[in-house]
Each structure stands twice: as structure tokens, then as C-alpha cells.
Design a protein around this motif. Structure first.
Motif: not given
Length: 443
Positions: A59-64, A103-105, A109-110, A139-145
């Protein structure tokens, strides 16, 4: 006893040596079987795992992502290192490096997300953008928003510019439907004002590419919707304020009038009409700069405005995640509505013609014409009889001749036969004692 096989050994002994090496795995190394990206994606859709042996979804791709990943992403200029970085990030986000999984919704936060978004902005503005890399980013921008704070979106304006100028013009099939949702995600996550994107939006509205013009009005129409949907972190007061700024902007309203009245592209005209419908329902009007009544009287613009409600409601269902009618179904509905309107206009013209004929008959009857033949006035032809130099009276002033009663044909034929009988037949004869009338003797 084991016999040592050397190069000087006989041919059968060397064959035995080669066979032993193959069985033990010491022979030549096999070449890696390379697969194209399309083949890998096909295999992933079928459920065949190519290189993803471990389950890496989090659930934390940026931190992984490791520090090496950030170094490679920062220095990536060619398409291949960008694609490899996006594969790794997509694997952490969905568990599938090719993005075939749902894609997860939302993500955890990170603060590192700000660096990732900065890489996205750089790669979307590059000219040598790889199609699959851009698809992963959009596609990743949608859950990032929905996941990261406003402080992570420092490159929001650059992202919006790259989407409007580079991604809206992409002709790849099934690519355009994921572009505008990504721009909505940037608008949602950054909480930017539409006035800060004015120059890019006006440039898109004036673009020579019809797909970019249509996408600009489609995006603004969707902005009218997202404020009333709970899944989006945008208030209706913010969207209404931004849409009012658009309606009060002279350059944007000129582009809107051009799109509705002069643009030859039907999707662009329909998208502009959809925005007008959405702005009217959101703010209660269309502003003073848009001449709505004149646009409504135009035939093509009026037809687009008539269908704008159906197109707008379809977008509402799509953004809410509900089942919506397809474009083919909407097109059939439009054709039926247009045919119904054409039939209504035809009946109206026929009724108007009947009413005009009846009024002309009543007028002729009052003038003493008896309601007979109706004279149709022609404009631009010969002058009326009053202006004629000859000064002849009109047909109405001339006395009408009485018609003679028709005679019976049978009586007429009978009278002709009686006349023939009375006349008889006459024959000239010479008397016997009379001298001949023509004689050779003169006496």
C-alpha cells in the motif's frame, strides 16, 4: 576404471565427453529468450508469470522503492530505463509489473511521492516518451491524486502542461480515455485553480488538432461534475468558483462560441455543449460574455445543446463508477431524437400551410371572390396590376360571363337527321320534245 577423454582421443570418446557435459550442465550457456513487451503483456493477461516470482504488492509503493530506484529514475533519459523504473513501481502498486491487475483506489501517504511525481512530470513532457511508460504514469496518477497532500504536487502545472500538449494528441487506441481522468487527478491532488492553467487551456482550445479541442471542453465539463461526487476530494464551492472564472474570461468564451457555431468537428461541438449544460446547472447561468440565445437559435448548436443533457448524465455515471450507455447506444438515441424532431417540424409546416390556405379563402370570400382559386403572391417577380402601364382592369373588376346551359347531344343528333330527310335528293333530266341544248347545227 574411468578413462580420461582428451582432445587426442578418438571421435566416439569425444562424443561421450560432450554428452556427459550436457547431462551435468557444464556445456555452453543457453541464450536468454527475449520477449517483446506485447508478448509479455499477453502472457500476463493469461495469468502466466514471466519474471514476477515474488508477491511485491504494497500500500506504499513510493516507500517500497529503493534508493537505487530513485538514482536510476533521476538519471533516466532513454526509454528503456524509464520503462524499467515504471515496471518496478507498478509491481509494488498492483502486484503486476505490466499493470493488468486492478488499480488500488488509494495509497498510504509518503513524502517521497513528491519526487516520484516530479519524475512523472519530466517524463510526460519528453518527446521520446514510450507508450507503455506513459500509460503506467497516467494510470498511477489517479490513485496518487486521492492519496498525497498538496505539498507533493509542486510540479502540478508542468504535469498539466504535459498532459494537455503531449498526451491529448496521442492517436493510440484506448489511450485517450485514461488521459483526462489523470488530469482530473492532478486537479484534485494539487487543488490548483483553473486560472493558473489558463494559457495551456486556451492553447488547447485553439489547437489545429480536433482531438485536443474536444478533450479541453470534455475536461471542463467533468470539472462541473466532480464537486458533487464524494469519491473526489474537491468541494462544489471550489469547482463552481473555477467555472465562474472560465465563464467570465473573454478569450475562453470566444473559443466556446467558435466551438459551438463554427467548428466543423462534431465531437468538439458536443463537448462544448456539454460544458455549457454543466456550467448552467452548476452556476445557474452561462455568464454575460456568452450569447446563449443566439447560439440556441443556430441549427447545429441547438441540436448539440439538445443532446448535451444525455451526454452530461452519461459522464456522471462513469465518474461515479456506475454502468453507463455506450457511445453506439448514445448515437442511436441521437438519431431517433433527430428523426422525431424532423417529423415534428414537417407536421408543423403542413399545419401552417393549411392555416394559410384557409385564411386566404376567407379573405377571398369577404372580397366577393366566393372562395375559389387562390392566387399565390411571388416576391421579386413581376409588378402588380396597379403598377402596369397599360392600365387594364384587374380580373376582379371585370364582369363575369354567364355560362350557357349545355345542350343534350341526343336531341342535337336527331334534329340533324330530320333536316337531311326534308332536303331529299334532286336529279336533273332533259324533256323528250325539247331541242337538244348542245347541237352542231346553229339553226
Amino acid at each position: 576404471q574411468t578413462k580420461i577423454v582428451t582432445r587426442n582421443s578418438t571421435l566416439p570418446e569425444r562424443r561421450v565427453l560432450i554428452l556427459i557435459n550436457k547431462m551435468s550442465g557444464k556445456g555452453k550457456k543457453k541464450k536468454k529468450q527475449r520477449m517483446s513487451i506485447k508478448d509479455q503483456m499477453r502472457a500476463a493477461r493469461k495469468g502466466v508469470k514471466i519474471a514476477d516470482a515474488e508477491e511485491k504488492k504494497t500500500d506504499d509503493p513510493c516507500g517500497s522503492c529503493t534508493s537505487e530506484w530513485y538514482k536510476e529514475a533521476k538519471s533516466a533519459n532513454a526509454w528503456k530505463p524509464k520503462w524499467e523504473c515504471m515496471q518496478a513501481l507498478m509491481e509494488y502498486a498492483t502486484g503486476d509489473s505490466f499493470g493488468n491487475q486492478e488499480m488500488p483506489k488509494k495509497f498510504a501517504p509518503n513524502k517521497k511521492a513528491g519526487d516520484v511525481i516530479a519524475y512523472f512530470a519530466k517524463w510526460l513532457n519528453d518527446d521520446n516518451g514510450h507508450i507503455f511508460t506513459r500509460k503506467h504514469i497516467l494510470r498511477l496518477l489517479v490513485p496518487f491524486g486521492k492519496s498525497y497532500d498538496k505539498s507533493c504536487w509542486k510540479k502540478a502545472n508542468s504535469l498539466a502542461r504535459g498532459i494537455m500538449q503531449k498526451q491529448w494528441m496521442e492517436k493510440q487506441p484506448k489511450f485517450l480515455p485514461i488521459v483526462t481522468p489523470a488530469l482530473l487527478a492532478v486537479y484534485e491532488g494539487s487543488q490548483s485553480k483553473l486560472s493558473s492553467w489558463k494559457s495551456d487551456l486556451v492553447e488547447a482550445m485553439k489547437s489545429e488538432t480536433s482531438q485536443i479541442r474536444m478533450s479541453a471542453w470534455d475536461f471542463l465539463a467533468k470539472v462541473c461534475i466532480v464537486g458533487d461526487i464524494s469519491d473526489y476530494n474537491i468541494s462544489s464551492s471550489k469547482t463552481s468558483k473555477d467555472i465562474k472564472d472560465v465563464l467570465n474570461d473573454g478569450s475562453m468564451m470566444k473559443c466556446l462560441s467558435h466551438a459551438l457555431l463554427e467548428d466543423q468537428d462534431k465531437p468538439t461541438r458536443d463537448a462544448a455543449a456539454k460544458f455549457v449544460y454543466g456550467a448552467k446547472s452548476l452556476t445557474g447561468g452561462t455568464g454575460s460574455r456568452l450569447k446563449y440565445k443566439e447560439i440556441r437559435e443556430d441549427k447545429r448548436a441547438g441540436m448539440a445543446l439538445d443532446m448535451a443533457g444525455d451526454n452530461y448524465n452519461r459522464d456522471v455515471r462513469i465518474l461515479k463508477g456506475l454502468k453507463a450507455p455506450t457511445e453506439e447506444e448514445m448515437a442511436k438515441k441521437q438519431e431517433k431524437k433527430q428523426a422525431k424532431g424532423a417529423a415534428k417540424e414537417k407536421r408543423k409546416r403542413q399545419n401552417n400551410m393549411r392555416a394559410a390556405i384557409m385564411a386566404a379563402r376567407r379573405k377571398a370570400k369577404k372580397q366577393g371572390g366566393g372562395g375559389g382559386a387562390i392566387e399565390i403572391a411571388t416576391f421579386g417577380g413581376a409588378k402588380d396590376s396597379d403598377d402596369d402601364k397599360s392600365g387594364n382592369d384587374s380580373e376582379e373588376d371585370k364582369p363575369k360571363k354567364k355560362k350557357k346551359p349545355k345542350k343534350d347531344k341526343k336531341k342535337k343528333d336527331k334534329k340533324k337527321k330530320d333536316k337531311k330527310k326534308k332536303r331529299g335528293s334532286f336529279k336533273l333530266t332533259e324533256p323528250e320534245d325539247a331541242a337538244p341544248m348542245w347541237s352542231n347545227d346553229p339553226d
